[in-house]
Design a protein around this motif. Structure first.
Motif, PDB file in Angstrom:
ATOM      1  N   LEU A  49      -4.497   2.443  -2.897  1.00 29.32           N
ATOM      2  CA  LEU A  49      -3.458   2.515  -3.996  1.00 29.32           C
ATOM      3  C   LEU A  49      -2.433   1.637  -3.458  1.00 29.32           C
ATOM      4  CD1 LEU A  49      -3.192   6.375  -4.719  1.00 29.32           C
ATOM      5  CD2 LEU A  49      -3.839   4.694  -6.241  1.00 29.32           C
ATOM      6  N   SER A  50      -1.443   1.207  -4.592  1.00 24.52           N
ATOM      7  CA  SER A  50      -0.583   0.389  -4.112  1.00 24.52           C
ATOM      8  C   SER A  50       0.809   0.420  -5.041  1.00 24.52           C
ATOM      9  CB  SER A  50      -0.756  -0.958  -4.162  1.00 24.52           C
ATOM     10  OG  SER A  50      -1.178  -1.366  -5.484  1.00 24.52           O
ATOM     11  N   THR A  51       1.910  -0.024  -4.980  1.00 28.55           N
ATOM     12  CA  THR A  51       2.916  -0.065  -5.786  1.00 28.55           C
ATOM     13  C   THR A  51       2.615  -0.537  -7.331  1.00 28.55           C
ATOM     14  OG1 THR A  51       3.540  -2.103  -4.785  1.00 28.55           O
ATOM     15  CG2 THR A  51       4.752  -0.081  -4.026  1.00 28.55           C
ATOM     16  N   ARG A  52       1.585  -1.441  -7.248  1.00 28.84           N
ATOM     17  CA  ARG A  52       1.132  -1.989  -8.493  1.00 28.84           C
ATOM     18  C   ARG A  52       0.563  -0.811  -9.412  1.00 28.84           C
ATOM     19  NH1 ARG A  52      -3.182  -6.172  -7.508  1.00 28.84           N
ATOM     20  NH2 ARG A  52      -1.431  -7.263  -6.928  1.00 28.84           N
ATOM     21  N   ASP A  53      -0.198  -0.113  -8.910  1.00 31.93           N
ATOM     22  CA  ASP A  53      -0.892   1.054  -9.482  1.00 31.93           C
ATOM     23  C   ASP A  53       0.082   2.090 -10.130  1.00 31.93           C
ATOM     24  OD1 ASP A  53      -3.625   0.573  -8.739  1.00 31.93           O
ATOM     25  OD2 ASP A  53      -3.195   0.882  -6.798  1.00 31.93           O
ATOM     26  N   LEU A  54       1.367   2.283  -9.510  1.00 29.17           N
ATOM     27  CA  LEU A  54       2.587   2.864  -9.939  1.00 29.17           C
ATOM     28  C   LEU A  54       2.861   2.365 -11.352  1.00 29.17           C
ATOM     29  CD1 LEU A  54       4.720   4.087  -6.717  1.00 29.17           C
ATOM     30  CD2 LEU A  54       3.091   5.677  -8.392  1.00 29.17           C
ATOM     31  N   PRO A  73       0.943  -1.315   0.078  1.00 34.27           N
ATOM     32  CA  PRO A  73       0.210  -0.001  -0.103  1.00 34.27           C
ATOM     33  C   PRO A  73       0.668   1.401   0.107  1.00 34.27           C
ATOM     34  CG  PRO A  73      -0.750  -1.454   1.823  1.00 34.27           C
ATOM     35  CD  PRO A  73       0.612  -2.066   1.210  1.00 34.27           C
ATOM     36  N   ILE A  74       0.397   2.173  -0.708  1.00 31.46           N
ATOM     37  CA  ILE A  74       0.864   3.579  -0.671  1.00 31.46           C
ATOM     38  C   ILE A  74       0.020   4.616  -0.394  1.00 31.46           C
ATOM     39  CG2 ILE A  74       3.043   2.804  -2.237  1.00 31.46           C
ATOM     40  CD1 ILE A  74       1.686   4.275  -4.366  1.00 31.46           C
ATOM     41  N   THR A  75       0.568   5.663   0.177  1.00 33.44           N
ATOM     42  CA  THR A  75      -0.284   7.009   0.387  1.00 33.44           C
ATOM     43  C   THR A  75      -0.462   7.743  -0.921  1.00 33.44           C
ATOM     44  OG1 THR A  75       1.485   8.620   0.937  1.00 33.44           O
ATOM     45  CG2 THR A  75       0.570   7.075   2.622  1.00 33.44           C
ATOM     46  N   PRO A  76      -1.738   8.478  -1.111  1.00 31.04           N
ATOM     47  CA  PRO A  76      -1.781   9.379  -2.207  1.00 31.04           C
ATOM     48  C   PRO A  76      -0.554  10.301  -2.375  1.00 31.04           C
ATOM     49  CG  PRO A  76      -3.758   9.625  -0.746  1.00 31.04           C
ATOM     50  CD  PRO A  76      -2.812   8.807  -0.190  1.00 31.04           C
ATOM     51  N   GLN A  77       0.137  10.969  -1.223  1.00 31.50           N
ATOM     52  CA  GLN A  77       1.411  11.611  -1.377  1.00 31.50           C
ATOM     53  C   GLN A  77       2.436  10.978  -1.952  1.00 31.50           C
ATOM     54  OE1 GLN A  77       2.026  15.145  -0.161  1.00 31.50           O
ATOM     55  NE2 GLN A  77       3.232  14.790  -1.804  1.00 31.50           N
ATOM     56  N   GLN A  78       2.621   9.431  -1.663  1.00 29.51           N
ATOM     57  CA  GLN A  78       3.870   8.693  -1.999  1.00 29.51           C
ATOM     58  C   GLN A  78       3.465   8.461  -3.859  1.00 29.51           C
ATOM     59  OE1 GLN A  78       3.043   5.393   0.538  1.00 29.51           O
ATOM     60  NE2 GLN A  78       5.145   5.863   1.202  1.00 29.51           N
ATOM     61  N   PHE A  79       2.149   8.485  -4.195  1.00 22.38           N
ATOM     62  CA  PHE A  79       1.871   8.265  -5.608  1.00 22.38           C
ATOM     63  C   PHE A  79       2.345   9.577  -6.289  1.00 22.38           C
ATOM     64  CE2 PHE A  79      -0.509   8.483  -9.382  1.00 22.38           C
ATOM     65  CZ  PHE A  79      -0.539   7.093  -9.865  1.00 22.38           C
ATOM     66  N   ALA A  80       1.792  10.611  -5.883  1.00 23.24           N
ATOM     67  CA  ALA A  80       2.127  11.794  -6.431  1.00 23.24           C
ATOM     68  C   ALA A  80       3.556  12.263  -6.600  1.00 23.24           C
ATOM     69  CB  ALA A  80       1.466  12.979  -5.467  1.00 23.24           C
ATOM     70  N   ASP A  81       4.358  11.904  -5.645  1.00 16.91           N
ATOM     71  CA  ASP A  81       5.832  11.909  -5.696  1.00 16.91           C
ATOM     72  C   ASP A  81       6.547  11.059  -6.551  1.00 16.91           C
ATOM     73  OD1 ASP A  81       5.430  14.134  -3.778  1.00 16.91           O
ATOM     74  OD2 ASP A  81       6.079  12.921  -2.224  1.00 16.91           O
ATOM     75  N   ALA A  82       6.024  10.044  -6.980  1.00 18.31           N
ATOM     76  CA  ALA A  82       6.456   9.037  -7.577  1.00 18.31           C
ATOM     77  C   ALA A  82       7.178   9.474  -9.022  1.00 18.31           C
ATOM     78  CB  ALA A  82       5.867   7.719  -7.890  1.00 18.31           C
ATOM     79  N   ASP A  83       8.126   9.121  -9.622  1.00 17.47           N
ATOM     80  CA  ASP A  83       8.300   9.270 -11.029  1.00 17.47           C
ATOM     81  C   ASP A  83       7.647   8.672 -12.032  1.00 17.47           C
ATOM     82  OD1 ASP A  83      10.716  10.796 -10.229  1.00 17.47           O
ATOM     83  OD2 ASP A  83      11.757   9.285  -9.989  1.00 17.47           O
ATOM     84  N   GLY A  84       7.367   9.257 -13.078  1.00 18.58           N
ATOM     85  CA  GLY A  84       6.486   8.627 -14.095  1.00 18.58           C
ATOM     86  C   GLY A  84       5.257   8.745 -14.150  1.00 18.58           C
ATOM     87  N   LEU A  94      -3.152   5.532   6.283  1.00 19.38           N
ATOM     88  CA  LEU A  94      -2.130   4.952   6.678  1.00 19.38           C
ATOM     89  C   LEU A  94      -2.406   4.176   8.017  1.00 19.38           C
ATOM     90  CD1 LEU A  94       1.238   6.875   6.049  1.00 19.38           C
ATOM     91  CD2 LEU A  94       0.655   4.534   5.013  1.00 19.38           C
ATOM     92  N   GLU A  95      -3.113   4.906   8.967  1.00 27.03           N
ATOM     93  CA  GLU A  95      -3.518   4.150  10.036  1.00 27.03           C
ATOM     94  C   GLU A  95      -4.487   3.089   9.662  1.00 27.03           C
ATOM     95  OE1 GLU A  95      -2.411   4.843  13.051  1.00 27.03           O
ATOM     96  OE2 GLU A  95      -1.061   6.153  12.104  1.00 27.03           O
ATOM     97  N   GLU A  96      -5.429   3.269   8.827  1.00 25.67           N
ATOM     98  CA  GLU A  96      -6.365   2.021   8.516  1.00 25.67           C
ATOM     99  C   GLU A  96      -5.398   0.932   8.011  1.00 25.67           C
ATOM    100  OE1 GLU A  96      -9.275   3.653   5.808  1.00 25.67           O
ATOM    101  OE2 GLU A  96     -10.180   5.031   7.231  1.00 25.67           O
ATOM    102  N   GLN A  97      -4.604   1.521   6.987  1.00 18.58           N
ATOM    103  CA  GLN A  97      -3.588   0.086   6.391  1.00 18.58           C
ATOM    104  C   GLN A  97      -2.826  -0.491   7.609  1.00 18.58           C
ATOM    105  OE1 GLN A  97      -1.130   2.429   3.657  1.00 18.58           O
ATOM    106  NE2 GLN A  97      -2.949   2.860   2.570  1.00 18.58           N
ATOM    107  N   ARG A  98      -2.360   0.380   8.596  1.00 16.85           N
ATOM    108  CA  ARG A  98      -1.699  -0.391   9.587  1.00 16.85           C
ATOM    109  C   ARG A  98      -2.544  -1.096  10.591  1.00 16.85           C
ATOM    110  NH1 ARG A  98       0.619   5.159  10.400  1.00 16.85           N
ATOM    111  NH2 ARG A  98       2.532   5.131   9.262  1.00 16.85           N
ATOM    112  N   ALA A  99      -3.819  -0.813  10.734  1.00 18.21           N
ATOM    113  CA  ALA A  99      -4.723  -1.622  11.420  1.00 18.21           C
ATOM    114  C   ALA A  99      -5.154  -2.782  10.866  1.00 18.21           C
ATOM    115  CB  ALA A  99      -5.895  -0.594  11.828  1.00 18.21           C
TER     116      ALA A  99
END
Length: 228
Positions: free
Chosen positions: A78-83, A5-16, A221-226
């Protein structure tokens, strides 16, 4: 492919992934096409990619172009797969001359406030033909129409009303959208929850929440950790 899983911020900050924007918790892109046939060729080309076939994104072909939504269904986020899938789809768009139009992206939702004890879900599910993915939302089973948020609350702020519209737009388009609404006769009602949402109203006091993913990533993120 490992999936995390990734956050919206991690998706937005990713390359490409410059063609893509997070709306609520899915990643969306709209690619302008010169014709319906060009859009259809694009859809056929991305459907032929193994990475896309395995992910099965929602794809909407119109004569203006092609809309694509990505979300990892088994984690409903969202996840790394979506990237990886987003990058692959954008690469095909570049090869075929389709241009992403970020300003065209939005998700519209209707919010209906009711006391937590009210049994309103069966009515709205029946009258709309929608399905409940969770306790508070109803969605079109084919994901065509706007969703309905059955907002549990015993009190509604004065002048708020029990129904309003939510409009989720790209985080880098939200201020332009608000400015356009104000210039068109709207007024700012409440910006105390910004940047998660701003409440606007028209001349008849009908409310609209203009919202982005800003402010939501820590909750997810808290929901993912739970869940883990």
């Amino acid at each position: 492919m490992d999936v995390a899983p990734i956050t919206p911020q991690q998706f937005a900050d990713a390359d490409g992934v410059g063609d893509w924007r997070v709306l609520y918790w899915g990643a969306h892109a709209f690619f302008r096409a010169a014709s319906w046939e060009a859009g259809a060729r694009f859809v056929g080309s991305i459907a032929a990619l193994e990475i896309v076939r395995r992910h099965e994104p929602d794809v909407d072909l119109r004569h203006e172009g092609v809309a694509v939504k990505l979300i990892t269904r088994d984690i409903r986020n969202l996840s790394t797969r979506d990237l990886e899938v987003a990058r692959a789809i954008s690469a095909v768009a570049r090869e075929q001359g389709l241009v992403a139009d970020v300003a065209a992206l939005q998700v519209v939702q209707t919010a209906i406030a009711s006391p937590e004890s009210a049994e309103v879900t069966p009515f709205w599910r029946a009258v709309l033909g929608y399905v409940p993915p969770n306790d508070t939302h109803l969605v079109d089973p084919l994901r065509r129409g706007s969703s309905v948020f059955l907002q549990p609350t015993d009190t509604v702020a004065s002048g708020r009303g029990r129904m309003h519209v939510d409009v989720c737009v790209p985080h880098d388009e939200v201020h332009a959208r608000i400015a356009a609404a104000l210039a068109a006769g709207g007024r700012m009602v409440d910006d105390s929850f910004a940047p998660e949402w701003w409440t606007l109203a028209d001349a008849e006091n009908h409310k609209v929440d203009v919202t982005t993913w800003w402010g939501r990533e820590s909750v997810r993120l808290e929901e993912q950790r739970a869940a883990n």
